[in-house]
Motif scaffolding. Structure first.
Motif: not given
Length: 159
Positions: A55, A73, A75, A143-147
């Protein structure tokens, strides 16, 4: 031809390769403060490959997130090290699959004829030492970035 800039990658997933010791500082900076568990790493002795599902904090997006006043973010990324002869650990239990580990840096200590030891320095005096035939690794966002759950950028004490 101009050098690439962080801004050039905006929303594109990272896919980097390191094939020499000189390439490692860039990858090391990008994986700093990545977190993972023991269950997220594996070594294939037959395939001579060590993989970690990380992560990863998106350091390359930090300035833009600050400027645009938007969340930081993370990812999910895979760090794959090829041509691995052996793996040793310090401060990481082989059966502890649930503890969260934090990756601080990658360090390479050369040996003879391009061989060496790639050390994954972990928070809390832990380390993973990979004896390698050569520097040969990739870092790939999967994956796509996430908060970022904390909503903050990782901090390190000065000094």
């Amino acid at each position: 031809m101009a050098d690439a800039r962080f801004e050039d990658g905006d929303e594109q997933p990272l896919r980097l390769r390191a094939e020499a010791a000189e390439d490692l500082p860039v990858v090391s900076a990008l994986v700093q403060d990545a977190v993972f568990t023991g269950a997220d790493m594996g070594f294939s002795r037959k395939g001579r490959r060590f993989d970690i599902l990380l992560n990863r904090f998106r350091w390359e997006d930090r300035a833009a997130a600050t400027r645009d006043n938007r969340p930081f973010e993370r990812v999910r990324s895979v760090l794959s090290v090829m041509d691995v002869v052996s793996v040793a650990s310090q401060g990481v239990g082989k059966d502890d699959r649930d503890s969260v580990l934090s990756l601080l840096a990658l360090e390479f200590h050369p040996g003879a004829d391009g061989t060496g030891v790639l050390t994954l320095v972990l928070a809390g005096d832990g380390a993973l030492r990979l004896t390698v035939e050569c520097v040969n690794l990739t870092l790939t966002d999967v994956t796509r970035p996430y908060r970022a759950p904390s909503g903050k950028a990782p901090q390190h004490p000065e000094g």
